[in-house]
Write a protein that holds these residues in place. Sequence first.
Motif, PDB file in Angstrom:
ATOM      1  N   PRO A 187       0.816  -1.216   0.000  1.00 21.33           N
ATOM      2  CA  PRO A 187       0.000   0.000   0.000  1.00 21.33           C
ATOM      3  C   PRO A 187       0.854   1.272   0.000  1.00 21.33           C
ATOM      4  O   PRO A 187       1.827   1.376   0.738  1.00 21.33           O
ATOM      5  CB  PRO A 187      -0.807  -0.104   1.285  1.00 21.33           C
ATOM      6  CG  PRO A 187      -0.845  -1.560   1.598  1.00 21.33           C
ATOM      7  CD  PRO A 187       0.468  -2.108   1.119  1.00 21.33           C
ATOM      8  N   VAL A 188       0.468   2.209  -0.861  1.00 21.84           N
ATOM      9  CA  VAL A 188       1.090   3.530  -0.906  1.00 21.84           C
ATOM     10  C   VAL A 188       0.127   4.506  -0.247  1.00 21.84           C
ATOM     11  O   VAL A 188      -1.052   4.572  -0.614  1.00 21.84           O
ATOM     12  CB  VAL A 188       1.383   3.965  -2.359  1.00 21.84           C
ATOM     13  CG1 VAL A 188       1.963   5.380  -2.391  1.00 21.84           C
ATOM     14  CG2 VAL A 188       2.316   2.980  -3.040  1.00 21.84           C
ATOM     15  N   VAL A 189       0.635   5.251   0.736  1.00 23.87           N
ATOM     16  CA  VAL A 189      -0.175   6.197   1.502  1.00 23.87           C
ATOM     17  C   VAL A 189       0.370   7.600   1.280  1.00 23.87           C
ATOM     18  O   VAL A 189       1.578   7.828   1.404  1.00 23.87           O
ATOM     19  CB  VAL A 189      -0.138   5.875   3.017  1.00 23.87           C
ATOM     20  CG1 VAL A 189      -0.901   6.920   3.822  1.00 23.87           C
ATOM     21  CG2 VAL A 189      -0.685   4.481   3.282  1.00 23.87           C
ATOM     22  N   ALA A 190      -0.520   8.534   0.958  1.00 18.70           N
ATOM     23  CA  ALA A 190      -0.133   9.936   0.807  1.00 18.70           C
ATOM     24  C   ALA A 190      -1.170  10.808   1.509  1.00 18.70           C
ATOM     25  O   ALA A 190      -2.342  10.430   1.620  1.00 18.70           O
ATOM     26  CB  ALA A 190      -0.038  10.317  -0.661  1.00 18.70           C
ATOM     27  N   ALA A 191      -0.723  11.968   1.966  1.00 19.39           N
ATOM     28  CA  ALA A 191      -1.628  12.892   2.646  1.00 19.39           C
ATOM     29  C   ALA A 191      -1.208  14.326   2.377  1.00 19.39           C
ATOM     30  O   ALA A 191      -0.046  14.607   2.072  1.00 19.39           O
ATOM     31  CB  ALA A 191      -1.637  12.613   4.149  1.00 19.39           C
ATOM     32  N   ASP A 192      -2.159  15.219   2.505  1.00 13.40           N
ATOM     33  CA  ASP A 192      -1.891  16.654   2.416  1.00 13.40           C
ATOM     34  C   ASP A 192      -2.760  17.348   3.452  1.00 13.40           C
ATOM     35  O   ASP A 192      -3.975  17.152   3.472  1.00 13.40           O
ATOM     36  CB  ASP A 192      -2.209  17.176   1.013  1.00 13.40           C
ATOM     37  CG  ASP A 192      -1.827  18.639   0.862  1.00 13.40           C
ATOM     38  OD1 ASP A 192      -0.680  18.996   1.204  1.00 13.40           O
ATOM     39  OD2 ASP A 192      -2.675  19.436   0.415  1.00 13.40           O
ATOM     40  N   GLY A 232      -1.508  15.465  11.228  1.00 12.14           N
ATOM     41  CA  GLY A 232      -1.205  15.294   9.809  1.00 12.14           C
ATOM     42  C   GLY A 232      -1.664  14.003   9.163  1.00 12.14           C
ATOM     43  O   GLY A 232      -1.482  13.815   7.961  1.00 12.14           O
ATOM     44  N   LEU A 233      -2.277  13.079   9.937  1.00 13.75           N
ATOM     45  CA  LEU A 233      -2.747  11.830   9.344  1.00 13.75           C
ATOM     46  C   LEU A 233      -3.861  11.239  10.213  1.00 13.75           C
ATOM     47  O   LEU A 233      -3.595  10.695  11.289  1.00 13.75           O
ATOM     48  CB  LEU A 233      -1.594  10.828   9.220  1.00 13.75           C
ATOM     49  CG  LEU A 233      -1.868   9.577   8.397  1.00 13.75           C
ATOM     50  CD1 LEU A 233      -2.186   9.927   6.941  1.00 13.75           C
ATOM     51  CD2 LEU A 233      -0.684   8.627   8.459  1.00 13.75           C
ATOM     52  N   PRO A 234      -5.113  11.316   9.764  1.00 11.25           N
ATOM     53  CA  PRO A 234      -6.228  10.770  10.532  1.00 11.25           C
ATOM     54  C   PRO A 234      -6.199   9.233  10.519  1.00 11.25           C
ATOM     55  O   PRO A 234      -6.655   8.601   9.574  1.00 11.25           O
ATOM     56  CB  PRO A 234      -7.465  11.337   9.838  1.00 11.25           C
ATOM     57  CG  PRO A 234      -7.012  11.630   8.444  1.00 11.25           C
ATOM     58  CD  PRO A 234      -5.551  11.952   8.517  1.00 11.25           C
ATOM     59  N   LEU A 235      -5.658   8.659  11.572  1.00 11.49           N
ATOM     60  CA  LEU A 235      -5.398   7.216  11.603  1.00 11.49           C
ATOM     61  C   LEU A 235      -6.656   6.363  11.529  1.00 11.49           C
ATOM     62  O   LEU A 235      -6.658   5.328  10.862  1.00 11.49           O
ATOM     63  CB  LEU A 235      -4.605   6.851  12.859  1.00 11.49           C
ATOM     64  CG  LEU A 235      -3.159   7.319  12.887  1.00 11.49           C
ATOM     65  CD1 LEU A 235      -2.528   7.010  14.238  1.00 11.49           C
ATOM     66  CD2 LEU A 235      -2.358   6.671  11.763  1.00 11.49           C
ATOM     67  N   THR A 278      -7.238  17.303   6.152  1.00  5.94           N
ATOM     68  CA  THR A 278      -6.229  16.417   5.578  1.00  5.94           C
ATOM     69  C   THR A 278      -6.886  15.558   4.511  1.00  5.94           C
ATOM     70  O   THR A 278      -7.886  14.888   4.780  1.00  5.94           O
ATOM     71  CB  THR A 278      -5.575  15.521   6.650  1.00  5.94           C
ATOM     72  OG1 THR A 278      -4.984  16.352   7.650  1.00  5.94           O
ATOM     73  CG2 THR A 278      -4.512  14.623   6.042  1.00  5.94           C
ATOM     74  N   GLY A 279      -6.321  15.606   3.320  1.00  6.50           N
ATOM     75  CA  GLY A 279      -6.710  14.699   2.257  1.00  6.50           C
ATOM     76  C   GLY A 279      -5.799  13.485   2.334  1.00  6.50           C
ATOM     77  O   GLY A 279      -4.592  13.629   2.533  1.00  6.50           O
TER      78      GLY A 279
END
Length: 192
Positions: free
Chosen positions: A65-70, A172-175, A105-106
């Motif tokens: 899995p590739v995870v990205a966030a903004d 920065g990352l909604p777990l 956060t996207g």
Amino acid sequence: MMQVVLASASPRRLALLEQVGVRVQVCPADFAEADGKAAEARHVAVNNARGKCRAVAAAQGDAVPVVAADTIVVIDEDILGNPADAAAAEAMLNRLSGRSHTVITGVAVRYRGRELYKDCATSVLFRRLSAQEIREYVATGEPLDKAGAYGIQGRGALLVEKIDGCYNNVVGLPLTMLYEMFKELGADMTGD
């Protein structure tokens, strides 16, 4: 323990994933983030996350899995990104002082040919800050690489009076949302 590719150089996102037992390969995306207006903030955050995710998946593949966030901060009709310098950080913090703002956060995940993307929003209320408090906080250097010029997981915690929503989103990352996205893709974020 699940392994993921994190399309980000953010030490905060890395720490959040490691906190829940995920093995992380850090692979920052070569992607130029777009900005926009507050009215389209969710769209901007999700599109930036999707662009980062796709750039890394194109280079690395998506067998893992590739995870990205903004993450962006929105107040009034403006999106506040990372401050360009100390003066910009002071201006942002003055604007946030004593007021509520929204952290969005996207998040995008790509795994085995499938892609999901969602956004999470949290309302944050700052206490009223003095000019001296703002100058002292900016002098720590902490605000200079963070959207909205503060880090709730660091000294910036002292600026925040209250939040309504996901704390990890502000970091920065909604777990929890990410966990649900993994389940939807048929991956176990906390398993092998």
